[in-house]
Design an enzyme around this catalytic site. Structure first.
Site, PDB file in Angstrom:
ATOM      1  N   GLU A 286       0.829  -1.211   0.000  1.00  0.00           N
ATOM      2  CA  GLU A 286       0.000   0.000   0.000  1.00  0.00           C
ATOM      3  C   GLU A 286       0.862   1.258   0.000  1.00  0.00           C
ATOM      4  O   GLU A 286       0.452   2.304  -0.496  1.00  0.00           O
ATOM      5  CB  GLU A 286      -0.917  -0.029   1.238  1.00  0.00           C
ATOM      6  CG  GLU A 286      -2.088   0.923   1.169  1.00  0.00           C
ATOM      7  CD  GLU A 286      -3.158   0.587   2.218  1.00  0.00           C
ATOM      8  OE1 GLU A 286      -3.924  -0.367   1.991  1.00  0.00           O
ATOM      9  OE2 GLU A 286      -3.198   1.254   3.259  1.00  0.00           O
ATOM     10  N   HIS A 307       7.129 -27.034  -0.418  1.00  0.00           N
ATOM     11  CA  HIS A 307       6.426 -28.137  -1.065  1.00  0.00           C
ATOM     12  C   HIS A 307       5.216 -27.655  -1.867  1.00  0.00           C
ATOM     13  O   HIS A 307       4.336 -28.442  -2.198  1.00  0.00           O
ATOM     14  CB  HIS A 307       6.019 -29.176  -0.026  1.00  0.00           C
ATOM     15  CG  HIS A 307       7.204 -29.842   0.605  1.00  0.00           C
ATOM     16  ND1 HIS A 307       7.509 -31.165   0.402  1.00  0.00           N
ATOM     17  CD2 HIS A 307       8.184 -29.356   1.403  1.00  0.00           C
ATOM     18  CE1 HIS A 307       8.621 -31.468   1.061  1.00  0.00           C
ATOM     19  NE2 HIS A 307       9.044 -30.390   1.684  1.00  0.00           N
ATOM     20  N   LYS A 421     -14.344   1.370  -4.006  1.00  0.00           N
ATOM     21  CA  LYS A 421     -15.406   1.836  -3.112  1.00  0.00           C
ATOM     22  C   LYS A 421     -16.398   2.715  -3.858  1.00  0.00           C
ATOM     23  O   LYS A 421     -17.617   2.557  -3.705  1.00  0.00           O
ATOM     24  CB  LYS A 421     -14.795   2.654  -1.960  1.00  0.00           C
ATOM     25  CG  LYS A 421     -14.035   1.847  -0.944  1.00  0.00           C
ATOM     26  CD  LYS A 421     -13.693   2.759   0.244  1.00  0.00           C
ATOM     27  CE  LYS A 421     -12.513   2.254   1.028  1.00  0.00           C
ATOM     28  NZ  LYS A 421     -12.008   3.246   1.994  1.00  0.00           N
TER      29      LYS A 421
END
Lengths: 445, 445
Positions: A286, A307, A421
């Site tokens: 961010e 793995h 948003k």
């Protein structure tokens, strides 16, 4: 006593010459930070936070934590992004990634209000059923959708359970000191309130009440956490000398980025550091991911993920470098038992400790990955405790700020977070978004 | 009824012309897979697994699951990589990411033997303390260090608790059909055994006993899981027509990769899909990450991570595309309550369901990210159940195999995973590695 940066396995990009070439840029970044002359300098509160914090609020955090521990089997923490990642990272790092499963004398802690998943909210409701609980709702504005919707639902449940008056004593609000929806509600209902400081952004807020209240409820020593951070402040925020490990690491990250290594893989060998990695991903991603720039942050837990992601790291696209955090002393150790059959052929390990085996996996992996052209930066910690973690938090915060200035961006804003948003509000029919709604809906036909 | 691939938001790279340009390559990859003429063709057992599996073993999985449900409060599953990720992904996807916390009529399931962290093993020991439990140890060879060490420790605990004879009835071994350390031990001790087939690699093994036994213990309908996979086999493994969504998605992934988008970000809007994402990261990363090639797999849960990684995705380096899995009907829904104060301003949502809000976050994010030059591939599922998940598993497996052949690598081997192991064994002083030990240790001076 203090964390150690080891660049021995980071290759030539982190060699003396390369670091010397960055001297002026690092110095300039350091100056911007210390003198408050860089972008986003209204958000430098975290720099002095380990020594310059509200002592009376700190004491109140402790006393509220004691009250919650005494009257609650569970604490529900409602918050998203920086309003939950720091607390969750610290609790899992110091206590356990299975904190809610292990037996303990502190309340369970459920993190909610960080998703719009209806199933997750339905589950949260069931998790508190039949339990004495309290709520800590964390939001600067009080209008963050994920958190506010969950708070609406949980507030009703806690009021139905205890009545409005007793419920008010079980709701703890961490929000703006004077403004916003949550502050207004808290004043009206007489909730305990704590402050999200104006000069500390969400992702830098773990050492404010945002992080500290849930952390204290988990039985974690917040004094030691702050001391560790204060020690790191002394060490990394005082001068821009080439011996400052924060400056070195910030320089190396940028050198890797410029050389085309665009992914920084955060590595740990303890499953209890998974949420720490998530906290780091927010801090770095961010802060740096803007203007079309920035290292892409990713993370793994070894040897587990050797793995799964191990093959790619060893032989896939050469896009990355690793930053490994290694803890020298484990919280607890276990001996490898002797087995008279030795069917698995592991008796050469019998009598050795698991942590010793883990340390050899760590060393063996560094050599394997550097041989595979993935440079490794290593950060060593003494132990997985509050003091060390306080150091680590502050170290990464200052590295992030310095790196961002070297990169040429503002490490303290996050303009891109608004984009989804705005669209979401429009599509949901929020008053005032009528025009956008019509335009956006056409794109789904 | 069946999953839906939507390329509308994937941009020109996924347009008709681009797809047409891939026709021959896709066809060749499809042919290799169907005719067994490609690299790694000894490992194509998963292709027909949904219809061609050992029915009597399948029945035994169910009866053992019933026994474990009746006599155990907890099942400890020991396995690493493909020997735990599939089971854990399915259990969390169908049941919950809080499976062990929620109240239920099936045993807790603890995944161990997938780390060398001593603290994790110490914790696992405490988690089973005082509980009736069984063990399912999963390892083809029986010598995988992480799993074998944990099994040594847990085997002693279960034998001390129940005595050797009763313990033997509580240990379930999933391993090679005839060879290896675990098979030999199981024969000697008379443990129930299940088979890791020779022609199915670890990351493709979730629909064998490797995944199915723990999944069945969690109360999940393994018949429906297999039916879903069988449906997908009909749909995606029968022809290489341009209408085959598996072919389309495989082509688009490679087109993105060639155009310089080297990160595939797996996106979901349900926290219960976090381990599903981890399963996918192994499947894709381990299959494609070789010969210096391959998309780097990463993952996020939205809207949660829109508040951490969202800024980077919106405005950081343009390195990625997203593959979003959207579930149309949630497992459970919750209404947003009305609040007479409306301090948070969210009354425009009152009476709507959370899932509706989530769906608008999903739509709004697709538009925001595509506007920010991050193409989106969308895969829609009806619901989060066994049948849909069976489809999804098979779909991604076949896409992975096709993509790998288009990429020009062997999607069924993992030679790079040995590198760290060899170094680790040498550093640990395993007999036979004396010379390597000396050489490697010098690199740490």
């Amino acid at each position: 006593m203090s964390l150690k940066l080891n660049l021995k396995y980071a290759g030539d990009s982190a060699g003396k010459e390369a670091l010397a070439s960055m001297k002026d840029e690092v110095s300039a970044a350091f100056g911007k930070l210390k003198n408050g002359t860089g972008a986003g300098s209204d958000y430098l509160g975290w720099l002095d936070l380990p020594v310059n914090y509200d002592k009376s609020e700190f004491a109140r955090i402790k006393s509220c934590a004691e009250k919650i521990k005494s009257d609650s089997q569970a604490l529900v923490v409602l918050g998203i992004g920086g309003s939950y990642l720091g607390a969750r990272a610290v609790i899992e790092f110091v206590k356990s990634n299975n904190y809610n499963l292990i037996s303990k004398d502190t309340p369970d802690i459920y993190f909610g209000g960080n998703t719009l998943s209806s199933y997750s909210l339905a589950e949260l409701i069931k998790l508190v059923e039949g339990k004495d609980f309290s709520i800590n709702v964390i939001s600067k504005s009080g209008t963050t959708t994920e958190t506010a919707v969950a708070f609406r639902v949980l507030k009703k449940i806690i009021e139905d359970k205890y009545g409005k008056e007793e419920a008010a004593k079980r709701i703890y609000v961490t929000t703006d000191k004077s403004r916003g929806a949550l502050k207004a509600l808290a004043d009206k209902e007489n909730y305990q309130t704590f402050v999200v400081p104006d000069d500390v952004g969400g992702r830098y807020s773990v050492l404010t009440a945002v992080g500290l209240l849930p952390i204290a409820v988990a039985g974690i020593d917040i004094d030691a956490l702050m001391s560790g951070a204060a020690y790191a402040r002394e060490k990394y925020a005082s001068d821009d000398s080439p011996e400052n490990d924060a400056c070195k690491y910030a320089a190396v990250r940028n050198l890797f980025y410029r050389s085309g290594r665009k992914i920084e893989l955060m590595v740990s060998y303890e499953p209890s550091m998974l949420m720490w990695n998530e906290w780091l991903k927010q801090l770095y991603g961010e802060s740096e991911g803007k203007d079309g720039k920035g290292l892409f942050p990713s993370s793994v837990i070894f040897s587990t993920d050797l793995h799964s992601m191990g093959q790619y790291i060893q032989q896939g696209e050469r896009l990355m470098f690793e930053t490994v955090i290694w803890v020298n002393s484990p919280i607890e150790d276990v001996d490898v038992p002797f087995d008279s059959d030795n069917g698995d052929g592991l008796n050469f390990l019998a009598g050795k400790t698991m942590h010793y085996v883990n340390s050899k996996a760590f060393q063996g992996t560094i050599l394997a990955h550097t041989d595979g052209d993935v440079p490794n930066i290593v950060i060593e910690l003494d132990r997985q405790d509050e003091y060390n973690l306080g150091q680590l938090i502050y170290f990464f915060e200052i590295v992030c700020a310095l790196s961002g200035y070297i990169l040429g961006i503002n490490p303290f804003d996050q303009p891109g977070v608004e984009s989804y948003k705005k669209n979401m509000f429009a599509l949901l029919g929020k008053p005032g978004y009528e025009q956008e709604k019509e335009i956006l809906e056409k794109r789904f036909i």
